[in-house]
Scaffold this motif. Structure first.
Motif, PDB file in Angstrom:
ATOM      1  N   ALA A 151       0.818  -1.213   0.000  1.00 38.62           N
ATOM      2  CA  ALA A 151       0.000   0.000   0.000  1.00 38.62           C
ATOM      3  C   ALA A 151       0.850   1.262   0.000  1.00 38.62           C
ATOM      4  O   ALA A 151       0.392   2.319  -0.421  1.00 38.62           O
ATOM      5  N   ARG A 152       2.090   1.168   0.473  1.00 36.83           N
ATOM      6  CA  ARG A 152       2.978   2.314   0.517  1.00 36.83           C
ATOM      7  C   ARG A 152       4.093   2.179  -0.509  1.00 36.83           C
ATOM      8  O   ARG A 152       5.263   2.471  -0.235  1.00 36.83           O
ATOM      9  N   ALA A 153       3.747   1.771  -1.689  1.00 34.28           N
ATOM     10  CA  ALA A 153       4.727   1.672  -2.768  1.00 34.28           C
ATOM     11  C   ALA A 153       5.148   3.066  -3.206  1.00 34.28           C
ATOM     12  O   ALA A 153       4.397   4.049  -3.057  1.00 34.28           O
ATOM     13  N   ASN A 154       6.344   3.183  -3.720  1.00 38.43           N
ATOM     14  CA  ASN A 154       6.865   4.475  -4.158  1.00 38.43           C
ATOM     15  C   ASN A 154       5.976   5.053  -5.255  1.00 38.43           C
ATOM     16  O   ASN A 154       5.602   4.353  -6.206  1.00 38.43           O
ATOM     17  N   ASN A 155       5.675   6.331  -5.121  1.00 40.69           N
ATOM     18  CA  ASN A 155       4.791   6.998  -6.085  1.00 40.69           C
ATOM     19  C   ASN A 155       5.323   8.342  -6.563  1.00 40.69           C
ATOM     20  O   ASN A 155       4.609   9.067  -7.260  1.00 40.69           O
ATOM     21  N   CYS A 172      11.703   3.831 -18.155  1.00 39.73           N
ATOM     22  CA  CYS A 172      12.819   2.950 -17.780  1.00 39.73           C
ATOM     23  C   CYS A 172      13.155   3.031 -16.296  1.00 39.73           C
ATOM     24  O   CYS A 172      13.713   2.093 -15.721  1.00 39.73           O
ATOM     25  N   VAL A 173      12.833   4.146 -15.639  1.00 38.29           N
ATOM     26  CA  VAL A 173      13.112   4.341 -14.221  1.00 38.29           C
ATOM     27  C   VAL A 173      11.790   4.488 -13.486  1.00 38.29           C
ATOM     28  O   VAL A 173      10.880   5.187 -13.953  1.00 38.29           O
ATOM     29  N   GLY A 174      11.691   3.840 -12.330  1.00 36.70           N
ATOM     30  CA  GLY A 174      10.457   3.911 -11.555  1.00 36.70           C
ATOM     31  C   GLY A 174      10.510   4.982 -10.489  1.00 36.70           C
ATOM     32  O   GLY A 174      11.530   5.657 -10.299  1.00 36.70           O
ATOM     33  N   PRO A 175       9.429   5.188  -9.748  1.00 38.34           N
ATOM     34  CA  PRO A 175       9.421   6.166  -8.650  1.00 38.34           C
ATOM     35  C   PRO A 175      10.431   5.797  -7.569  1.00 38.34           C
ATOM     36  O   PRO A 175      10.719   4.618  -7.326  1.00 38.34           O
ATOM     37  N   CYS A 176      10.957   6.824  -6.904  1.00 41.44           N
ATOM     38  CA  CYS A 176      12.005   6.627  -5.902  1.00 41.44           C
ATOM     39  C   CYS A 176      11.525   6.838  -4.474  1.00 41.44           C
ATOM     40  O   CYS A 176      12.171   6.359  -3.532  1.00 41.44           O
ATOM     41  N   PHE A 177      10.432   7.568  -4.276  1.00 43.08           N
ATOM     42  CA  PHE A 177       9.970   7.893  -2.934  1.00 43.08           C
ATOM     43  C   PHE A 177       8.465   7.665  -2.852  1.00 43.08           C
ATOM     44  O   PHE A 177       7.766   7.674  -3.865  1.00 43.08           O
ATOM     45  N   TYR A 178       8.032   7.475  -1.598  1.00 42.02           N
ATOM     46  CA  TYR A 178       6.597   7.471  -1.324  1.00 42.02           C
ATOM     47  C   TYR A 178       6.241   8.810  -0.693  1.00 42.02           C
ATOM     48  O   TYR A 178       6.837   9.220   0.314  1.00 42.02           O
TER      49      TYR A 178
END
Length: 351
Positions: A128-132, A141-147
């Protein structure tokens, strides 16, 4: 005596005094039951007399049956003879607009997302607290780094303050981007140098992410966890951010900023690029003023709480000791030193 009547007292009228029609009419009415009080109409006799008056002027006979009112009937609504027009689906078809279709598709997409999250929760694979943040597309190519979710993590009384600092960081990123473009315009117009453009490009690529990581994230974590250590980190780094914004507003040549000095120097070469540089100097000044105001405001809130330098040191010590990466690094260093000590000969260890 033959000329006289046999009975001198006999009634001279053959029918008698009570055989008068008026007398007999009254006596006949006396034998009839009078109508009820509710049915009495004082004008009914006059109307009936005018209608039934004989040519000879004699009054007509009364009919008591006509004095009874007719029984009233309840009002009944008659059905509509014409039926309502039949519903036609083709008439309502133009009412379905593109906006309704778009909303229907959006609801279906959200329903599919909710079903996917529910299945992931049942399977135990959903976080539920995945980085967004940053909000990048899934195909990137790069995903979110912070929540980051200010409405969830930050207390209600500090949400407006944290949002203001987030907007201030966005403003700073936009100013650094415009500063790079202004340096490029100065280079093209011949009023600037390649060094100025190079440092402005480096500042945009370096200071924009570092400002988010080094002073906004500590502030976010400070209000989220009520952390004195993060407050100290924010005050230390954000003060240097304020000083750097003042230097950028001044506009030292070949320092990577389009400030007042660079703008006034460029006015002699090109008024357009000089005005653009002065505009960037004003934007840097506004950021510096807003930074000083927010720094003093947050420091006043910090002093009004129970935070202190000793508490920050305690949080730093406990946080470092509980950090798994620090623990692994310390364990690896101790193990390496022990192996190195055991690998040396006894004579080298005890000369």
């Amino acid at each position: 005596m033959s000329g006289f009547d046999a009975n001198p007292f006999a009634d001279p009228f053959a029918s008698g005094p009570f055989s008068d029609p008026a007398v007999t009419r009254v006596t006949n009415q006396a034998n009839v039951a009078p109508p009820a009080l509710d049915d009495y109409n004082p004008f009914a006799d006059q109307q009936q007399a005018q209608q039934n008056k004989t040519p000879s002027g004699a009054l007509p006979q009364y009919n008591t049956a006509q004095m009874k009112p007719e029984a009233s009937q309840p009002a009944v609504m008659q059905p509509i003879s014409e039926p309502p027009p039949a519903y036609s689906p083709t008439a309502a078809q133009p009412l379905i607009s593109a906006e309704l279709q778009r909303k229907e598709e959006e609801l279906r997409r959200k329903e599919a997302e909710l079903q996917a999250k529910e299945e992931a929760l049942r399977a135990g694979t959903y976080d539920a607290r995945a980085n967004n943040w940053p909000p990048l597309p899934d195909s990137f190519c790069v995903g979110p780094c912070f929540y980051q979710d200010i409405a969830v993590d930050i207390p209600l009384e500090f949400q407006k303050l944290v949002k203001t600092m987030y907007y201030l960081w966005i403003y700073y990123a936009c100013v650094m981007c415009l500063n790079m473009l202004a340096a490029l315009a100065l280079l093209i117009a011949g009023a600037g140098s390649a060094t100025l453009f190079g440092f402005s490009l480096l500042a945009f690529l370096l200071f924009t992410p570092l400002s988010f990581v080094c002073w906004f994230r500590p502030l976010y974590k400070a209000f989220r966890a009520d952390s004195s250590f993060n407050f100290m980190v924010f005050f230390f780094i954000f003060f240097f951010q304020f000083v750097l914004s003042l230097v950028y507003a001044i506009g030292i040549p070949d320092f990577g900023s389009c400030g007042f000095i660079v703008g006034l120097t460029a006015m002699s070469t090109s008024a357009v690029v000089g005005t653009l540089a002065l505009l960037l100097a004003i934007l840097h000044s506004l950021f510096a003023a807003a930074s000083l105001f927010m720094l003093l405001k947050i420091h006043r809130i910090y002093r009004g709480t129970e935070h202190s330098l000793a508490k920050a040191q305690e949080e730093f010590t406990s946080g470092v000791l509980r950090n798994p990466h620090v623990q692994n690094a310390a364990a690896g260093a101790v193990a390496g030193a022990a192996r190195q000590a055991m690998s040396q000969p006894y004579s080298a260890r005890n000369p």
